[in-house]
Design an enzyme around this catalytic site. Structure first.
Site, PDB file in Angstrom:
ATOM      1  N   ARG A 242      38.306  38.454  43.131  1.00 38.06           N
ATOM      2  CA  ARG A 242      38.633  38.305  41.711  1.00 38.06           C
ATOM      3  C   ARG A 242      39.938  37.527  41.616  1.00 38.06           C
ATOM      4  O   ARG A 242      40.539  37.157  42.621  1.00 38.06           O
ATOM      5  CB  ARG A 242      38.761  39.688  41.055  1.00 38.06           C
ATOM      6  CG  ARG A 242      38.685  39.714  39.533  1.00 38.06           C
ATOM      7  CD  ARG A 242      37.276  39.447  38.991  1.00 38.06           C
ATOM      8  NE  ARG A 242      37.270  39.151  37.570  1.00 38.06           N
ATOM      9  CZ  ARG A 242      37.196  40.066  36.599  1.00 38.06           C
ATOM     10  NH1 ARG A 242      37.145  41.352  36.883  1.00 38.06           N
ATOM     11  NH2 ARG A 242      37.173  39.696  35.338  1.00 38.06           N
ATOM     12  N   LYS A 243      40.449  37.316  40.424  1.00 37.69           N
ATOM     13  CA  LYS A 243      41.706  36.586  40.250  1.00 37.69           C
ATOM     14  C   LYS A 243      42.872  37.387  40.818  1.00 37.69           C
ATOM     15  O   LYS A 243      42.777  38.607  41.029  1.00 37.69           O
ATOM     16  CB  LYS A 243      41.937  36.253  38.785  1.00 37.69           C
ATOM     17  CG  LYS A 243      42.239  37.449  37.890  1.00 37.69           C
ATOM     18  CD  LYS A 243      42.515  36.977  36.475  1.00 37.69           C
ATOM     19  CE  LYS A 243      42.847  38.159  35.552  1.00 37.69           C
ATOM     20  NZ  LYS A 243      43.130  37.719  34.178  1.00 37.69           N
ATOM     21  N   GLY A 500      42.329  38.920  22.007  1.00 41.59           N
ATOM     22  CA  GLY A 500      41.047  38.884  21.300  1.00 41.59           C
ATOM     23  C   GLY A 500      39.985  39.803  21.836  1.00 41.59           C
ATOM     24  O   GLY A 500      38.967  40.030  21.177  1.00 41.59           O
ATOM     25  N   CYS A 505      44.227  39.033  27.824  1.00 38.82           N
ATOM     26  CA  CYS A 505      45.055  37.884  28.205  1.00 38.82           C
ATOM     27  C   CYS A 505      46.374  37.880  27.431  1.00 38.82           C
ATOM     28  O   CYS A 505      47.363  37.322  27.894  1.00 38.82           O
ATOM     29  CB  CYS A 505      44.299  36.577  27.947  1.00 38.82           C
ATOM     30  SG  CYS A 505      42.827  36.375  28.966  1.00 38.82           S
ATOM     31  N   GLY A 506      46.380  38.498  26.267  1.00 38.97           N
ATOM     32  CA  GLY A 506      47.607  38.606  25.482  1.00 38.97           C
ATOM     33  C   GLY A 506      48.516  39.744  25.908  1.00 38.97           C
ATOM     34  O   GLY A 506      49.562  39.961  25.304  1.00 38.97           O
TER      35      GLY A 506
END
Length: 582
Positions: A242-243, A500, A505-506
């Site tokens: 994964r990342k 979102g 990601c925020g």
């Protein structure tokens, strides 16, 4: 604020040479005993074939869809063997008709930093760059502006929460030319998406901060050069489960957010030598968020790449590749235990040794995090840096050109991006400050003196472009904040983050107040855009993740709720009362 003596920066230039794996030092330490883990579990699940790392056939049962795509064709061949040139020549509609090429445009191109916006921007791509430490030149900024300008209303750029640029509106036919243009200005988009290492984050004030511990730029540059093979591709670390996120800490302010990175280098001395203690495993996901934990390891600066390589290879070799919600590195750490994981790292070190952590941590524990927005003196006499507020990180081509011009005219042609989606102009001569502050771009758009709530506002892409986002974020974040400011006055910083969807990601969990997109129901029971509200996230020396405060709040009902939170939890004053007292 208490001052602290400056530590001499190790002998590395911020324009570090291209990375090469050198022999590591050989500290005298006792060997680490491997915990009681079944031997078969410690068998590497990948093997090298023709220069690329692939999942062994015996471990392919139950793997996720993305792993199957990687097995069907190696994504890095699109870059390293020129596959992108051929792909870009074909009509996009034809690519979409065949599963293999459809997987190329939706999955494999992410290894080149290209994200197809199928749901909301069909045929257009977001392109994510590598920008170690968030340092950009005016020439790079102008080039990116020229790319997005070509796409008219479809083109724009974002400053990301990893101190990075993302450009939008890109079409596939233009990608080979864009990649060449990026290389000419010293940029790359390689290995910035999917199962790769994300942009190395460092102190945005590196080299200019009077109170910094160490200049992080040489180290983030070396990390980026290693990760991307000096922008030529490094398949050794492109097939991760994964990342994976990495940062290097350079100040007491912890601007880099070490607790949410898979690997964080924390400055520490040992026996009179400078090096780093290591934190591992921090991450966010829809199902779980975890803070990084100590690896009980310390490395000299010359060993930072070997230990990064060893940690990545342990994760690559042993990480789970089934349910994507359980494939981040912390799940492997949980399974092996921190000592078991550490032992696997030690096995992959050049001399099979790794020193235990140092007790001489250089990061001051009690520290009031400084604000970099506005005008601040640098360590260099006669120079200042100016932090500019970029509303929710969104920038158009003309504004990018304007910022590049300002960096050239008032500074040294350099811009610094921050994880809060803002930009710093360093190296401004004090005699030029007043002229800079009168620039229309600063007065009209990118203020060095934003309101308190706007200053702490962060928002992900949202469903304007991102197919995973449930709600629109950027414009809504600005609108809700503006409305809230009409109702209350705040006297201390409050960080509000919008994301979102649960991929966060925020980074809503590190915010004072976080808003995570979801579907809710209005007063009539009808579905509508909403948010789960988080409260209490902390950054800095006493960092911790926030908790759910209220679930499924319709977006149209947010303003009174936020006003109430600010009054009851952050000492805000209702403006009606404030005016009455005057």
């Amino acid at each position: 604020m208490s001052s602290i003596g400056l530590l001499s920066t190790p002998p590395l230039s911020s324009s570090a040479p291209t990375w090469q794996l050198a022999a590591a030092t050989t500290p005298a330490v006792a060997p680490v005993v491997t915990p009681d883990v079944a031997a078969e579990r410690l068998e590497p699940r990948v093997e090298e074939r023709e220069g690329y790392w692939v999942l062994k056939e015996k471990f392919r049962e139950g793997i996720n869809v993305q792993e199957k795509v990687k097995i069907q064709r190696e994504p890095m061949k699109l870059f390293m063997e020129g596959g992108i040139e051929e792909l870009a020549k074909l009509p996009f509609e034809e690519l979409d008709k065949v599963k293999d090429t459809k997987d190329d445009i939706d999955v494999r191109l992410k290894w080149l930093g290209l994200f197809h916006r199928r749901k909301h921007h069909y045929g257009r791509f977001m392109m994510r760059l590598k920008l170690p430490n968030g340092v950009a030149t005016s020439a790079q900024t102008r080039y990116l502006a020229s790319v997005i300008r070509k796409y008219g209303k479809d083109g724009c750029a974002d400053v990301t929460t990893r101190q990075n640029w993302q450009i939008r509106g890109v079409v596939l036919a233009d990608v080979p030319e864009i990649l060449k243009g990026l290389a000419e200005v010293g940029l790359t988009s390689l290995q910035s998406g999917m199962d790769n290492v994300r942009n190395p984050v460092g102190n945005p004030l590196a080299g200019i901060d009077p109170l910094e511990i160490v200049d992080t730029r040489p180290y983030t540059n070396l990390l980026s050069q290693y990760i991307t093979g000096n922008s030529l591709g490094n398949p050794t670390v492109t097939n991760l489960p994964r990342k994976w996120n990495v940062c290097v800490i350079g100040s007491h302010d912890l601007y880099e957010h070490p607790h949410i990175n898979d690997l964080a280098y924390m400055p520490a001395t040992k026996d009179g030598k400078f090096g780093f203690n290591l934190l591992v495993g921090g991450f966010f996901s829809p199902k779980r968020c975890a803070e990084a934990v100590p690896l009980d390891a310390w490395v000299l600066t010359e060993d930072m790449i070997p230990v990064c390589k060893a940690i990545l290879e342990a994760y690559r070799d042993l990480g789970f590749r089934g349910n994507r919600q359980k494939t981040r590195m912390m799940w492997l750490i949980d399974e092996l235990g921190i000592e078991g994981f550490r032992s696997e790292v030690v096995k992959r070190m050049p001399f099979k040794e790794l020193e235990r952590a140092s007790s001489e941590d250089l990061v001051q524990k009690q520290w009031e995090r400084r604000d970099y927005i506005g005008v601040h003196p640098q360590k260099q006499e006669g120079l200042s840096f100016v932090g500019l507020h970029i509303p929710v990180g969104r920038i158009q081509a003309d504004d990018m050109d304007g910022l590049a011009r300002i960096a050239d005219e008032y500074g040294t042609g350099e811009l610094r991006l921050t994880v809060e989606q803002n930009i710093i102009i360093p190296n401004v001569e004090n005699a030029k400050l007043q002229a800079l502050l009168q620039e229309p771009l600063l007065k009209d758009k990118f203020s060095p003196e934003p309101s308190i709530l706007m200053k702490g506002l962060v928002a992900c892409t949202g469903n304007q472009f991102c197919g995973q986002a449930i709600i629109e974020t950027k414009q809504r974040a600005l609108k809700v904040t503006e409305e809230v400011e009409r109702h209350v006055a705040v006297t201390r910083p409050v960080r509000m983050h919008w994301t979102g969807c649960p991929n966060t990601c925020g980074q809503v969990q590190v915010a004072d107040i976080g808003f995570m997109g979801c579907m809710a129901r209005d007063e009539n029971g009808k579905p509508c855009e909403g948010v789960d509200v988080f409260l209490g996230g902390r950054i800095g020396s006493d960092s911790h993740l926030g908790d759910i405060y209220k679930k499924s709040v319709p977006c149209k009902d947010l303003v009174p709720l936020v006003v109430d939170i600010l009054v009851n939890h952050f000492g805000a004053v209702p403006r009606e009362r404030e005016e009455g007292e005057e």
